[in-house]
Write a protein that holds these residues in place. Structure first.
Motif, PDB file in Angstrom:
ATOM      1  N   ALA A 107       0.870  -1.172   0.000  1.00 49.16           N
ATOM      2  CA  ALA A 107       0.000   0.000   0.000  1.00 49.16           C
ATOM      3  C   ALA A 107       0.913   1.229   0.000  1.00 49.16           C
ATOM      4  O   ALA A 107       1.499   1.566   1.026  1.00 49.16           O
ATOM      5  N   TYR A 108       1.041   1.869  -1.173  1.00 50.70           N
ATOM      6  CA  TYR A 108       1.956   3.007  -1.218  1.00 50.70           C
ATOM      7  C   TYR A 108       1.516   4.023  -2.265  1.00 50.70           C
ATOM      8  O   TYR A 108       0.736   3.739  -3.168  1.00 50.70           O
ATOM      9  N   VAL A 109       2.066   5.230  -2.129  1.00 58.82           N
ATOM     10  CA  VAL A 109       1.856   6.318  -3.076  1.00 58.82           C
ATOM     11  C   VAL A 109       3.213   6.966  -3.324  1.00 58.82           C
ATOM     12  O   VAL A 109       4.085   6.928  -2.442  1.00 58.82           O
ATOM     13  N   GLY A 110       3.413   7.537  -4.512  1.00 56.26           N
ATOM     14  CA  GLY A 110       4.720   8.124  -4.770  1.00 56.26           C
ATOM     15  C   GLY A 110       4.799   8.851  -6.091  1.00 56.26           C
ATOM     16  O   GLY A 110       3.786   9.096  -6.759  1.00 56.26           O
ATOM     17  N   ILE A 111       6.031   9.177  -6.451  1.00 59.10           N
ATOM     18  CA  ILE A 111       6.325   9.915  -7.676  1.00 59.10           C
ATOM     19  C   ILE A 111       7.398   9.154  -8.458  1.00 59.10           C
ATOM     20  O   ILE A 111       8.441   8.786  -7.911  1.00 59.10           O
ATOM     21  N   SER A 112       7.149   8.916  -9.750  1.00 60.18           N
ATOM     22  CA  SER A 112       8.194   8.397 -10.631  1.00 60.18           C
ATOM     23  C   SER A 112       8.706   9.546 -11.487  1.00 60.18           C
ATOM     24  O   SER A 112       7.951  10.445 -11.856  1.00 60.18           O
ATOM     25  N   SER A 113       9.997   9.521 -11.787  1.00 61.25           N
ATOM     26  CA  SER A 113      10.627  10.626 -12.489  1.00 61.25           C
ATOM     27  C   SER A 113      11.682  10.091 -13.449  1.00 61.25           C
ATOM     28  O   SER A 113      11.969   8.884 -13.461  1.00 61.25           O
ATOM     29  N   LEU A 120       6.039   5.946  -0.698  1.00 64.83           N
ATOM     30  CA  LEU A 120       5.805   6.009   0.739  1.00 64.83           C
ATOM     31  C   LEU A 120       4.686   5.044   1.104  1.00 64.83           C
ATOM     32  O   LEU A 120       3.629   5.057   0.467  1.00 64.83           O
ATOM     33  N   GLY A 121       4.913   4.189   2.140  1.00 68.35           N
ATOM     34  CA  GLY A 121       3.847   3.308   2.596  1.00 68.35           C
ATOM     35  C   GLY A 121       4.357   1.949   3.030  1.00 68.35           C
ATOM     36  O   GLY A 121       5.509   1.784   3.439  1.00 68.35           O
ATOM     37  N   ARG A 122       3.489   0.939   2.933  1.00 70.97           N
ATOM     38  CA  ARG A 122       3.842  -0.451   3.258  1.00 70.97           C
ATOM     39  C   ARG A 122       4.416  -1.071   1.982  1.00 70.97           C
ATOM     40  O   ARG A 122       3.721  -1.154   0.958  1.00 70.97           O
ATOM     41  N   VAL A 159       7.318  -4.276   5.003  1.00 73.23           N
ATOM     42  CA  VAL A 159       7.819  -3.196   5.849  1.00 73.23           C
ATOM     43  C   VAL A 159       6.796  -2.071   5.888  1.00 73.23           C
ATOM     44  O   VAL A 159       6.392  -1.551   4.845  1.00 73.23           O
ATOM     45  N   ASN A 160       6.394  -1.678   7.084  1.00 76.42           N
ATOM     46  CA  ASN A 160       5.440  -0.583   7.267  1.00 76.42           C
ATOM     47  C   ASN A 160       6.141   0.774   7.285  1.00 76.42           C
ATOM     48  O   ASN A 160       7.332   0.875   7.591  1.00 76.42           O
TER      49      ASN A 160
END
Length: 405
Positions: A107-113, A120-122, A159-160
Motif C-alpha cells: 500500500a503506497y503512493v509516490g512519484i516516478s521521475s 511512501l507506505g507499506r 515493511v510498514n
C-alpha cells in the motif's frame, strides 16, 4: 448571460477531461489454490507430539494470492504520480492473509521521475526487490524457500511506514534502498528497518545483492500486522504443535540482519541460478521484544546465525510445459553450547500452461533435518505454511492451479 462564469466552468471541464485522459487505474491479481498431501504432520495425542498423514487445501504456494489496484497520473516532464493498493487473500476461506491486513501485501503512493521512483507506505524490502526474482521460488514456489523463508527471499514479511527509492535502469544496472521510521518519540532508531540492494543484467546473465536490517524485529518486522502481538512471539509458540522451529526460538533478538547475493543465467529455454545468504539474530533476550517468557522461553543470550545456500534450474520441455528443480541447504543456529541444525531441501515441479494466464502444476518436495533447532529440541523438517514434521523427514506433494488476471 454570465460569460466569464461560463468560460471558467468550460475551462475547468476541459482540464478535468484532460486529467482523466492522462490517468490510468488497473485492476490485477493472482489466484493460486491446490491440494496438498503431507506424509508426517505434527499433532498432539495424549499430551505427546506425534505425526500423522495430512490432506489439506491451501492458497499462495506457486505464487501469492492477491488482488490490487495500480494507478498512474502523468504530471508532465517525465513525472508521474503513482499508487498501489494490494491485498492478499486465502481462496479456501476468503480470509485476509498477511496477518489480517486489508492491504497487507503493498500500500503506497509516490512519484516516478526520469531519475527514479520515490514511494511512501507499506512496501517490499530490497532483498525481495532484487534477489527475490532470481531464486528457485519462481518455479518451485513457497515450499522451496530456505528454512521457513528465514532470509525473506520469498517476501513473507513486508515493511510498514517506509520511504523507498528505486532507480531507473542504466545499462542493465538498477539499485535502490528503503528506510522505515519506527515512530517512537525520543528514539529515532527504535523499530526502524533499512535495506539496500541492486541488480545488473547483461544478455542472459543477472546478478543481484542486497542487505536488510530490522531493529526490534518481533514488533517492527515479524509483528507489524493487525493481528500481531506486542508481547508474545510473532514467530509462533515453540511448545505444543510447532509453527516455526527453524528460527522461532530467536524472537527476542534486538536486531535481525540478512546479507545475500544471487546469480542467474538464461539460455536456450533453460534458466539456472544460485544464491547465498547470511542471516543473524543479534543480541537475544532483548526486553523490547515483548514478554521474555514468551519471546525467549529458552533464555538465550548473544547472537545466533545461519548460512543458506541454494541452486535451481528451470527448463522448457515445450513452450507450454516447464520442469523446475531446486536444492537448498541451511545450516546454523548454534548458541550457548547448543549445537546448530542442518536442513537439506529438495524440490521439483512440473508446470503446464493452459494459456498465457492459466496453468496447472504438480510439486514434490522432500526435506531432511538434523541437529538441534532454535527451540532446543531435535531438529524436525519444516516448510513455510506446512505443519512441521514430528521427525527429521517430511514429504509434501501438491497439485494446484494458478490464474492471473
Amino acid at each position: 448571460m454570465n460569460y466569464p462564469r461560463l468560460m471558467l466552468a468550460s475551462a475547468a471541464l476541459m482540464i478535468t477531461q484532460a486529467a482523466f485522459a492522462q490517468s490510468s487505474v488497473t485492476l490485477y491479481g493472482v489466484i493460486d489454490y491446490g491440494l496438498n498431501f503431507v506424509n508426517n504432520a505434527q499433532t498432539i495425542v495424549n499430551g505427546a507430539r506425534t505425526g500423522r498423514h495430512q490432506y489439506a487445501m491451501s492458497s499462495s504456494i506457486m505464487q501469492g494470492n492477491r488482488w490490487g489496484l495500480r494507478g498512474a497520473e502523468d504530471l508532465g516532464g517525465g513525472y508521474k504520480a503513482i499508487f498501489v493498493l494490494e491485498s492478499g487473500f486465502d481462496v479456501g476461506t476468503g480470509n485476509f492473509q498477511q496477518g489480517g491486513d486489508l492491504f497487507g501485501r503493498q500500500a503506497y503512493v509516490g512519484i516516478s521521475s526520469p531519475y527514479g521512483t520515490i514511494t511512501l507506505g507499506r512496501q517490499y524490502d530490497s532483498v525481495v526487490d532484487f534477489i527475490g526474482p532470481v531464486t528457485g521460488a519462481v518455479g518451485n514456489g513457497t515450499y522451496s524457500l530456505h528454512g521457513n523463508d528465514i532470509n525473506n527471499f520469498g517476501n513473507t514479511y513486508r515493511v510498514n511506514n517506509a520511504v523507498k527509492f528505486t532507480s531507473n535502469t542504466y545499462g542493465g544496472l538498477r539499485f535502490g534502498g528503503l528506510y522505515s521510521l519506527g515512530g517512537v518519540a525520543g528514539s529515532f532508531g527504535t523499530n526502524s528497518i533499512f535495506s539496500f540492494g541492486g541488480s545488473y543484467g547483461f544478455g542472459g546473465l543477472t546478478v543481484a545483492a542486497a542487505f536488510l536490517k530490522a531493529r526490534d524485529p518481533n514488533r517492527s518486522f515479524w509483528g507489524n500486522n493487525v493481528n500481531s502481538s506486542s508481547t508474545a512471539s510473532n514467530l509462533g509458540s515453540i511448545s505444543g504443535v510447532q509453527v516455526n522451529p527453524v528460527y522461532g526460538g530467536f524472537a527476542s533478538a534486538s536486531s535481525y540482519q540478512v546479507a545475500g547475493a544471487a546469480v542467474q543465467y538464461t539460455f536456450a529455454g533453460a534458466v539456472i541460478g544460485a544464491n547465498y545468504s547470511h542471516i543473524s539474530f543479534r543480541d537475544l533476550n532483548d526486553p523490547a521484544s515483548g514478554n521474555l517468557a514468551l519471546t525467549n522461553p529458552r533464555g538465550y543470550t548473544g547472537n545466533a546465525s545461519f548460512n543458506s545456500y541454494a541452486a535451481f534450474v528451470r527448463y522448457a520441455l515445450t513452450p507450454f510445459l516447464w520442469v523446475n528443480g531446486s536444492y537448498d541447504y541451511l545450516t546454523g543456529g548454534a548458541i550457548q553450547g547448543k549445537e546448530g541444525a542442518k536442513y537439506h531441501l529438495f524440490n521439483a515441479a512440473l508446470d503446464y500452461f493452459l494459456s498465457k494466464r492459466t496453468d496447472v502444476y504438480f510439486m514434490a518436495d522432500y526435506q531432511i533435518a538434523s541437529g538441534t533447532d532454535s527451540t532446543g529440541q531435535p531438529a524436525v523438517a519444516s516448510y513455510l505454511t506446512i505443519t512441521p514434521s514430528s521427525n527429521a523427514h517430511q514429504v509434501v506433494l501438491r497439485v494446484g492451479m494458478r490464474h492471473l488476471f
